[in-house]
Design an enzyme around this catalytic site. Structure first.
Site, PDB file in Angstrom:
ATOM      1  N   TRP A 178       0.763  -1.124   0.062  1.00 49.73           N
ATOM      2  CA  TRP A 178      -0.121   0.072   0.049  1.00 49.73           C
ATOM      3  C   TRP A 178       0.922   1.121   0.132  1.00 49.73           C
ATOM      4  CZ3 TRP A 178      -1.965   2.738   4.810  1.00 49.73           C
ATOM      5  CH2 TRP A 178      -2.958   3.780   4.521  1.00 49.73           C
TER       6      TRP A 178
ATOM      7  N   ASP B 182       0.035  -4.885  10.063  1.00 48.33           N
ATOM      8  CA  ASP B 182      -1.103  -4.147   9.778  1.00 48.33           C
ATOM      9  C   ASP B 182      -2.252  -4.956   9.339  1.00 48.33           C
ATOM     10  OD1 ASP B 182      -2.704  -1.908   8.692  1.00 48.33           O
ATOM     11  OD2 ASP B 182      -1.474  -1.342   6.908  1.00 48.33           O
TER      12      ASP B 182
ATOM     13  N   LYS C  23     -12.883  -0.478   7.029  1.00 45.45           N
ATOM     14  CA  LYS C  23     -13.553  -1.424   6.248  1.00 45.45           C
ATOM     15  C   LYS C  23     -14.692  -2.530   6.689  1.00 45.45           C
ATOM     16  CE  LYS C  23     -10.818  -0.071   2.833  1.00 45.45           C
ATOM     17  NZ  LYS C  23      -9.785   0.862   3.658  1.00 45.45           N
TER      18      LYS C  23
END
Length: 412
Positions: free
Chosen positions: A146, A227, A262
């Site tokens: 990312w 993460d 999310k």
């Protein structure tokens, strides 16, 4: 002798602005892509770039459990006073239970810490800041990863190095290359490893892989940050953290960035959590003071609303069951979209490489497309995705898949 009094300041010229020392920074590629999509006036266009969950109508709705939790909060809320640097303790406890397990020995022995953070990015900021204070000079990230991982690392004044991750030919994990890459790290380096639903590839480690990587990280003396941004989007809440826990068991210590953007649909509420687990309670107690100092110097106090929503849901049996059912529907929808897209892509291209999309997890996959091909798809057919080839699976619609597959096949 008399001094001349100046009643008027000297005239400034236009090039004397205090901002003239600054040069414009490059525009964020994804934000530019979003703007281009909005400005595209074609009736038929497809947005596979933006990293948010969408339903069949192309909407990102408020989850029903979230709406009900907000109503309960508004009914009972009596103040807007700060909650303190750690934030909502019920929220922190709930996320600790998610990551480490309910009643985990590390929790009961005081070997964990948790701080409410402004989203997953805020948690990454705290983690890299703590790495810096622990003497880290270089942080290793997966290739690809990312884009904000290296951004945050460099912002903290640390160097970025990369370890291999995905095999571009097969669309699968290249564990041997990954381990060889990590083995090049120096003792005391940092490393970021993504949890379930790797962004941008959708390619995940198995539980055994996680254990092996944890053992290597401990052997090398690296400081790891995991993460966890898509918990529940791969195989389910319990299954998705098995690898994370296997890593922690093997490595002994870890920093963790957790995001509720999310899985709770709380994108704009910025509900994140920074956690750490250590081998001694004294070490974690010292680390907590440094995390509190980092928070104080940056955002001072964390936002409260998103954390309150999560805590309300997870501490209410009915709301938790409703949320888990909604999360399951989201996950199953993405799985069905993956399979449908993979089947049509294989049929239209004859390439099994594109069939790997069906075996990947979460919101994203990375297609083996050239930048020229991606530009051509955008200009000719209104199909928008970043130049990396990352597509948002949740941005698909079953009815659009045949057309999208035709467009991709033309450039694959």
């Amino acid at each position: 002798m008399h001094r001349v009094r100046r009643d008027f300041p000297e005239e400034r010229t236009s090039d004397m602005s205090q901002f003239s020392t600054l040069t414009p920074m490059p525009a964020d590629a994804l934000l530019g892509l979003m703007a281009a999509y909005r400005e595209d006036m074609r009736a038929e266009k497809f947005d596979l770039g933006v990293g948010v969950y969408k339903n069949d109508k192309g909407e990102t709705p408020v989850m029903s459990a979230v709406a009900k939790a907000e109503a309960l909060i508004l009914e009972s809320q009596t103040t807007k006073v700060y909650e303190g640097p750690r934030g909502n303790p019920d929220y922190c406890a709930a996320i600790e239970a998610f990551v480490f397990g309910e009643g985990a020995p590390a929790i009961t022995e005081g070997r964990t810490l948790s701080f409410t953070a402004p989203g997953g990015c805020g948690a990454l900021f705290l983690g890299t800041g703590l790495m810096s204070r622990m003497g880290v000079k270089t942080v290793w990230v997966s290739n690809p990863t990312w884009p904000n991982h290296p951004n945050v690392v460099r912002f903290m004044g640390l160097d970025v190095a990369e370890y291999p991750y995905a095999d571009p030919e097969t669309g699968e994990l290249d564990l041997a290359a990954m381990m060889a890459g990590i083995d090049k790290a120096e003792r005391g380096d940092g490393i970021i490893i993504q949890g379930p639903c790797h962004n941008p590839t959708g390619i995940d480690l198995t539980v055994d892989d996680w254990k092996a990587v944890g053992e290597l990280v401990k052997k090398k003396g690296l400081i790891a940050m995991l993460d966890v941004a898509y918990h529940g989007f791969a195989k389910g809440l319990d299954e998705d953290v098995k690898g994370v826990r296997a890593f922690i068991d093997a490595a002994g210590e870890a920093l963790i960035s957790y995001s509720c953007s999310k899985n709770f649909g709380l994108y704009r509420e910025r509900a994140g959590c920074f956690l750490a687990v250590g081998e001694t309670a004294d070490g974690i107690a010292a680390a907590s003071t440094h995390v509190a100092a980092l928070a104080r110097a940056s955002y001072s106090m964390p936002p409260a609303h998103g954390a309150a929503i999560v805590a309300t849901i997870l501490n209410n049996a009915e709301l938790r069951a409703e949320w888990e059912a909604e999360l399951t529907q989201m996950r199953e929808r993405m799985i069905s979209l993956r399979k449908a897209l993979a089947d049509v892509l294989v049929e239209k291209t004859g390439s099994n490489r594109l069939g790997a999309v069906a075996n990947q997890n979460g919101m994203f996959s990375q297609l083996p497309l050239s930048k020229d091909g991606i530009t051509a798809m955008r200009e000719k057919s209104g199909l928008y995705m970043p130049n990396s080839g990352r597509i948002n699976i949740a941005g698909l619609n079953l009815n659009d898949i045949p057309t999208i597959a035709d467009i991709i096949a033309s450039e694959a």
